[in-house]
Design an enzyme around this catalytic site. Structure first.
Site, PDB file in Angstrom:
ATOM      1  N   TYR A 145      13.355  13.719  -9.822  1.00  0.00           N
ATOM      2  CA  TYR A 145      12.300  13.851  -8.805  1.00  0.00           C
ATOM      3  C   TYR A 145      12.066  15.332  -8.544  1.00  0.00           C
ATOM      4  O   TYR A 145      13.029  16.100  -8.426  1.00  0.00           O
ATOM      5  CB  TYR A 145      12.795  13.284  -7.480  1.00  0.00           C
ATOM      6  CG  TYR A 145      12.271  11.914  -7.116  1.00  0.00           C
ATOM      7  CD1 TYR A 145      11.079  11.772  -6.427  1.00  0.00           C
ATOM      8  CD2 TYR A 145      12.996  10.774  -7.416  1.00  0.00           C
ATOM      9  CE1 TYR A 145      10.617  10.518  -6.055  1.00  0.00           C
ATOM     10  CE2 TYR A 145      12.546   9.506  -7.047  1.00  0.00           C
ATOM     11  CZ  TYR A 145      11.357   9.399  -6.365  1.00  0.00           C
ATOM     12  OH  TYR A 145      10.897   8.156  -5.996  1.00  0.00           O
ATOM     13  N   SER A 201      11.732   0.902  -9.331  1.00  0.00           N
ATOM     14  CA  SER A 201      13.161   1.121  -9.563  1.00  0.00           C
ATOM     15  C   SER A 201      13.826   1.436  -8.231  1.00  0.00           C
ATOM     16  O   SER A 201      13.274   2.172  -7.405  1.00  0.00           O
ATOM     17  CB  SER A 201      13.331   2.299 -10.529  1.00  0.00           C
ATOM     18  OG  SER A 201      14.694   2.650 -10.626  1.00  0.00           O
ATOM     19  N   GLY A 203       0.818  -1.221   0.000  1.00  0.00           N
ATOM     20  CA  GLY A 203       0.000   0.000   0.000  1.00  0.00           C
ATOM     21  C   GLY A 203       0.846   1.261   0.000  1.00  0.00           C
ATOM     22  O   GLY A 203       0.441   2.309   0.499  1.00  0.00           O
ATOM     23  N   LEU A 214      -4.542  -7.353 -14.137  1.00  0.00           N
ATOM     24  CA  LEU A 214      -4.550  -8.566 -14.965  1.00  0.00           C
ATOM     25  C   LEU A 214      -4.550  -9.853 -14.157  1.00  0.00           C
ATOM     26  O   LEU A 214      -4.725 -10.935 -14.713  1.00  0.00           O
ATOM     27  CB  LEU A 214      -3.327  -8.561 -15.903  1.00  0.00           C
ATOM     28  CG  LEU A 214      -3.234  -7.391 -16.891  1.00  0.00           C
ATOM     29  CD1 LEU A 214      -1.982  -7.516 -17.750  1.00  0.00           C
ATOM     30  CD2 LEU A 214      -4.481  -7.316 -17.769  1.00  0.00           C
ATOM     31  N   GLY A 215      -4.339  -9.778 -12.880  1.00  0.00           N
ATOM     32  CA  GLY A 215      -4.292 -10.981 -12.058  1.00  0.00           C
ATOM     33  C   GLY A 215      -3.456 -10.719 -10.829  1.00  0.00           C
ATOM     34  O   GLY A 215      -2.920  -9.614 -10.642  1.00  0.00           O
TER      35      GLY A 215
HETATM   36  C1  LIG Z   1       8.168   7.207   0.760  1.00  0.00           C
HETATM   37  C2  LIG Z   1       8.029   6.484  -0.544  1.00  0.00           C
HETATM   38  C3  LIG Z   1       9.159   6.211  -1.293  1.00  0.00           C
HETATM   39  C4  LIG Z   1       9.046   5.552  -2.516  1.00  0.00           C
HETATM   40  N1  LIG Z   1      10.187   5.274  -3.218  1.00  0.00           N
HETATM   41  C5  LIG Z   1      10.103   4.555  -4.356  1.00  0.00           C
HETATM   42  C6  LIG Z   1      11.291   4.213  -5.082  1.00  0.00           C
HETATM   43  O1  LIG Z   1      12.405   4.548  -4.691  1.00  0.00           O
HETATM   44  N2  LIG Z   1      11.141   3.485  -6.210  1.00  0.00           N
HETATM   45  C7  LIG Z   1       9.910   3.065  -6.651  1.00  0.00           C
HETATM   46  O2  LIG Z   1       9.846   2.392  -7.665  1.00  0.00           O
HETATM   47  N3  LIG Z   1       8.780   3.415  -6.008  1.00  0.00           N
HETATM   48  C8  LIG Z   1       8.848   4.118  -4.871  1.00  0.00           C
HETATM   49  N4  LIG Z   1       7.693   4.453  -4.191  1.00  0.00           N
HETATM   50  C9  LIG Z   1       6.393   4.031  -4.721  1.00  0.00           C
HETATM   51  C10 LIG Z   1       5.947   2.622  -4.217  1.00  0.00           C
HETATM   52  O3  LIG Z   1       6.668   2.254  -3.077  1.00  0.00           O
HETATM   53  C11 LIG Z   1       6.137   1.614  -5.323  1.00  0.00           C
HETATM   54  O4  LIG Z   1       5.244   1.887  -6.359  1.00  0.00           O
HETATM   55  C12 LIG Z   1       5.985   0.145  -4.893  1.00  0.00           C
HETATM   56  O5  LIG Z   1       6.426  -0.663  -5.938  1.00  0.00           O
HETATM   57  C13 LIG Z   1       4.571  -0.255  -4.510  1.00  0.00           C
HETATM   58  O6  LIG Z   1       4.642  -1.523  -3.899  1.00  0.00           O
HETATM   59  P1  LIG Z   1       3.545  -1.985  -2.850  1.00  0.00           P
HETATM   60  O7  LIG Z   1       3.887  -3.378  -2.445  1.00  0.00           O
HETATM   61  O8  LIG Z   1       3.419  -1.037  -1.770  1.00  0.00           O
HETATM   62  O9  LIG Z   1       2.256  -2.021  -3.766  1.00  0.00           O
HETATM   63  P2  LIG Z   1       0.788  -1.413  -3.482  1.00  0.00           P
HETATM   64  O10 LIG Z   1       0.887   0.019  -3.196  1.00  0.00           O
HETATM   65  O11 LIG Z   1       0.089  -2.278  -2.504  1.00  0.00           O
HETATM   66  O12 LIG Z   1       0.121  -1.674  -4.901  1.00  0.00           O
HETATM   67  C14 LIG Z   1       0.563  -0.980  -6.021  1.00  0.00           C
HETATM   68  C15 LIG Z   1      -0.102  -1.561  -7.266  1.00  0.00           C
HETATM   69  O13 LIG Z   1       0.355  -2.901  -7.451  1.00  0.00           O
HETATM   70  C16 LIG Z   1      -0.729  -3.827  -7.406  1.00  0.00           C
HETATM   71  N5  LIG Z   1      -0.244  -5.011  -6.701  1.00  0.00           N
HETATM   72  C17 LIG Z   1       0.332  -5.071  -5.481  1.00  0.00           C
HETATM   73  N6  LIG Z   1       0.665  -6.337  -5.194  1.00  0.00           N
HETATM   74  C18 LIG Z   1       0.277  -7.101  -6.247  1.00  0.00           C
HETATM   75  C19 LIG Z   1       0.315  -8.492  -6.543  1.00  0.00           C
HETATM   76  N7  LIG Z   1       0.850  -9.381  -5.702  1.00  0.00           N
HETATM   77  N8  LIG Z   1      -0.179  -8.909  -7.715  1.00  0.00           N
HETATM   78  C20 LIG Z   1      -0.723  -8.043  -8.614  1.00  0.00           C
HETATM   79  N9  LIG Z   1      -0.783  -6.716  -8.386  1.00  0.00           N
HETATM   80  C21 LIG Z   1      -0.299  -6.266  -7.214  1.00  0.00           C
HETATM   81  C22 LIG Z   1      -1.855  -3.104  -6.700  1.00  0.00           C
HETATM   82  O14 LIG Z   1      -3.114  -3.572  -7.101  1.00  0.00           O
HETATM   83  C23 LIG Z   1      -1.605  -1.672  -7.142  1.00  0.00           C
HETATM   84  O15 LIG Z   1      -2.184  -1.479  -8.406  1.00  0.00           O
HETATM   85  C24 LIG Z   1       7.773   5.147  -2.988  1.00  0.00           C
HETATM   86  C25 LIG Z   1       6.640   5.429  -2.230  1.00  0.00           C
HETATM   87  C26 LIG Z   1       6.756   6.099  -1.028  1.00  0.00           C
HETATM   88  C27 LIG Z   1       5.525   6.395  -0.232  1.00  0.00           C
END
Ligand SMILES: Cc1cc2nc3c(=O)[nH]c(=O)nc-3n(C[C@H](O)[C@H](O)[C@H](O)COP(=O)(O)OP(=O)(O)OC[C@H]3O[C@@H](n4cnc5c(N)ncnc54)[C@H](O)[C@@H]3O)c2cc1C
Length: 706
Positions: free
Chosen positions: A612, A348, A265, A405-406
């Site tokens: 950024y 990334s 999340g 997609l899944g």
């Molecule tokens: C402080 C901060 C720093 C960040 N730094 C970075 C960074 O350095 N690099 C970067 O790339 N991003 C960064 N992000 C953004 C975020 O962390 C990324 O997008 C991360 O990949 C999301 O992963 P999550 O597990 O939290 O996914 P979620 O937020 O839970 O979900 C993101 C999306 O992926 C889908 N999803 C999640 N799990 C699955 C699964 N198992 N199967 C299918 N779909 C799924 C969800 O439905 C949603 O659409 C940052 C965010 C914050 C708040």
């Protein structure tokens, strides 16, 4: 009073005084009129009670009226009108409160980034000075006094922080959250899918609020102010196995439920928001994958591991470290984000120069889809997980799929032996242009590229300086001498200097060679090495800095960061155009204070870099601060696209950036993707609706700014 200045001619004095008084009166009348105009303009822009600072900010600058008289007129107006009080109270009640973290120190904060035990607080010393401290012990700056930060913020944003006036104080009662659309019978049927029944199912309001949000400023503001507008999932489920996921998908297909995959999340794109009821009235089930966090197997010889998708970066890194390995993938959110989320958003990490991005790290994905299990990792351990030429690559389809997609249940990823050597460096460069040339030169170094290079513009560098802990007298002296040394030779000016922080990783020899190459490039770009300590501090600060935004919101400062990939040839233009656009949009809305906008280059490629932007602003008295902020951010995104940047380098599209997709993709491509979606998920079980698959109206916001 005499024109020659030789003396006062008494007989003319009374005439002269009269003239002066008349002139002053005339000017003062004009000043009062100017103040009245500013006030009515502010009122028209939604500020019925602007304070003196806000009025002064918008006084006309290029007139022959003395500014001091207009200020006096503004003061008198404020004094005479009791109703023009500073509007300090946001009409809001928070949903979440900080709970006692002692029971589980690793628990995540709600309504704020990070661990419960880590957050910034503002203290006031006996002399009235304000200093900031980060609570907890997790980060390099935890527990240290940061004496410069509050002053820096006040100066940059042209505001006064009132430490006794916190925007969102803790409250006992929760904001009302609409009840789940599912009845007890529905919930029992859902619970029956899981081994431990209701133990893996939740309809708690806090769970629903957390799973229906991510980490955008709108999410945090909505949660903390109690003004959450997005629809929340009706139930949260926590599968523990692939079989449970498959059964859930069958049930959802039968019952016409919508499934929303949820990892950590941490998305900043509204990707885990539910679609609006008007778009999709079905009950929404958030599928929290974090209970599927096992490492299935590790093959040290091939440098591969098969891992369940709900594992967080922190768990995965800790597991691999015990085996002497690293995954090399370190997004700034790694403590909370998950493997499945990284794949679904195409994440990334900061060390991509050495280890690649998620698309280089993931070798195979295992997906539970509407048509059953897709992929081959589940049965064929012998499969070749390297580079193959076997037709359309399924994992490419899942990279960036954003839950549409899944459900990614597991993946085979590349792992690396922990590097023999890690080292840091930092380089000060005269200005941003020199910094960009320096970064571009490093980007062409290929194998000699350090694992991570980050270039901070002058504003962000100064913010970094403001985050420096209180130092001993000896350190202060050392800093002052080295600073003077740089400035003495005329190579650096405090107003333009920029800083690159560098992390090296590899064999001892590799690191030695990279350091030598870096020193040469720095020298040829008038760079001055500022030492490993600054480089390491920059790296360490990355994880603590994420807590700043939520702290700032305590004091009515709303902030957000967003990113883009930009080709080298357009980088400078994109950065300038974006900053200008934010300033323009801020001013054209007569908003109070001065927005703080800075930028940082974070990932380097042959053809360009990821940039950024960090933007924050004072929201005192703004009627709908979060919406206003989001609109300015949307304009900034449009400016990035117009100037030649991309929609996203790694955050993804989600729902937040979906209105822009028609500007970056052809209809042909979008229709093909929609066809793929229909084939993979004919009943739209995964109807989260992100990116091209979102319900959206196209966006082309050009405010007419010239
Ligand atoms: C402080 C901060 C720093 C960040 N730094 C970075 C960074 O350095 N690099 C970067 O790339 N991003 C960064 N992000 C953004 C975020 O962390 C990324 O997008 C991360 O990949 C999301 O992963 P999550 O597990 O939290 O996914 P979620 O937020 O839970 O979900 C993101 C999306 O992926 C889908 N999803 C999640 N799990 C699955 C699964 N198992 N199967 C299918 N779909 C799924 C969800 O439905 C949603 O659409 C940052 C965010 C914050 C708040």
């Amino acid at each position: 009073l005499s024109p020659s200045g030789s003396g006062v001619v008494v007989s003319d004095a009374s005439e002269a005084v009269k003239t002066i008084v008349a002139t002053l009166a005339e000017h003062f009348e004009a000043a009062e009129e100017a103040v009245a105009n500013v006030i009515s303009n502010l009122e028209a822009n939604g500020f019925p009670n602007p304070d003196e600072m806000h009025i002064t900010q918008y006084l006309p600058q290029n007139t022959n009226r003395p500014l001091f008289l207009m200020r006096v007129a503004a003061q008198m107006k404020m004094a005479s009108s009791k109703s023009r009080m500073v509007n300090t109270t946001l009409n809001a009640a928070p949903i979440f409160q900080r709970v006692d973290a002692s029971s589980n120190p690793d628990s995540e904060s709600l309504g704020a980034w990070g661990y419960q035990d880590s957050y910034f607080v503002l203290n006031v010393g006996p002399d009235g000075s304000k200093h900031v401290v980060m609570k907890g012990k997790r980060y390099g700056i935890s527990g240290k006094k940061l004496p410069r930060l509050a002053k820096f913020v006040e100066t940059e944003l042209n505001i006064k922080i009132n430490p006794n006036d916190v925007t969102f104080p803790a409250v006992e009662n929760l904001q009302h959250i609409p009840a789940t659309a599912l009845n007890n019978d529905d919930l029992s049927v859902i619970a029956a899918v899981f081994g431990s029944g209701m133990g893996q199912v939740s309809i708690k309001p806090l769970d629903r609020a957390r799973h229906g949000t991510g980490h955008t400023q709108e999410d945090m503001y909505g949660l903390r102010s109690g003004s959450l507008r997005s629809r929340l999932p009706d139930v949260i489920v926590r599968p523990k196995s692939e079989d449970e996921v498959k059964s859930l998908i069958s049930l959802a297909t039968d019952k016409n439920y919508c499934l929303i995959p949820f990892g950590g999340g941490t998305n900043v794109t509204h990707a885990t928001h539910c679609p609006e009821k008007s778009d999709d009235p079905r009950p929404m089930i958030s599928v929290d994958m974090k209970s599927m966090n096992r490492v299935v197997w590790v093959n040290k010889e091939d440098g591969l591991a098969h891992v369940e998708a709900g594992i967080t970066g922190r768990q995965l890194i800790e597991h691999m470290e015990k085996l002497g390995f690293t995954i090399g993938h370190e997004p700034d959110s790694y403590e909370f984000s998950t493997l499945g989320g990284w794949i679904a958003t195409k994440a990334s990490g900061m060390k991509q120069n050495r280890y690649g991005n998620i698309e280089d790290i993931v070798k195979e994905v295992n997906v539970a889809g509407a048509n059953g299990l897709v992929s081959n990792v589940h049965s064929a351990k012998e499969t070749s997980f390297g580079r193959v030429s076997t037709g359309v690559d399924f994992k490419s389809i899942m990279l960036g799929s954003e839950g549409c997609l899944g459900i990614i249940t597991s993946a085979v990823i590349k792992i690396w032996p922990i590097a023999e050597a890690t080292s840091y460096e930092s380089v000060l460069l005269p200005d941003f242009d020199a910094g960009l040339r320096f970064a571009k030169a490093i980007s062409k170094m290929r194998t000699m590229k350090p694992a991570s290079v980050r270039l901070l513009d002058n504003d962000q560098f100064r913010l970094g300086q403001a985050l420096k802990p209180e130092s001993s007298r000896l350190e202060q002296l050392k800093n002052a001498v080295s600073k003077q040394f740089g400035y003495y030779y005329g190579r650096l000016s405090e107003k333009t200097v920029v800083c690159a922080t560098i992390t090296f990783e590899g064999s001892v020899l590799e690191v030695q060679m990279q350091k030598k190459a870096l020193r040469d490039i720095a020298a040829s770009h008038c760079g001055i090495l500022a030492g490993p300590a600054v480089g390491k501090a920059g790296y360490d600060l990355t994880f603590a800095i994420a807590y700043l935004r939520d702290f700032a919101l305590n004091y009515r400062i709303l902030g957000e960061s967003f990113e883009s990939f930009v080709p080298w040839s357009k980088l400078k233009h994109v950065i300038e155009a974006t900053k200008q656009r934010i300033l323009y949009e801020h001013r054209s809305r007569s908003l109070p204070g001065v927005p703080f906008v800075c930028s940082r280059i974070t990932q380097l490629y042959d053809e360009g870099a990821c940039v950024y932007f960090y933007f924050c602003m004072d929201i005192s008295g703004i009627p709908n601060p979060s919406t206003t902020f989001a609109t300015i951010e949307e304009c900034a995104r449009q400016a990035i696209l117009h100037a030649g940047g991309s929609l996203s380098h790694h955050h993804g599209v989600g729902k937040l950036r979906a209105p822009f997709v028609h500007q970056i993709y052809s209809d042909g491509y979008m229709n093909s993707l929609i066809a793929v979606k229909k084939a993979l998920d004919p009943d739209n079980v995964f109807g989260v609706g992100n990116g091209v698959l979102a319900n959206h109206t196209p966006c082309d916001k050009d405010s007419g700014m010239k």
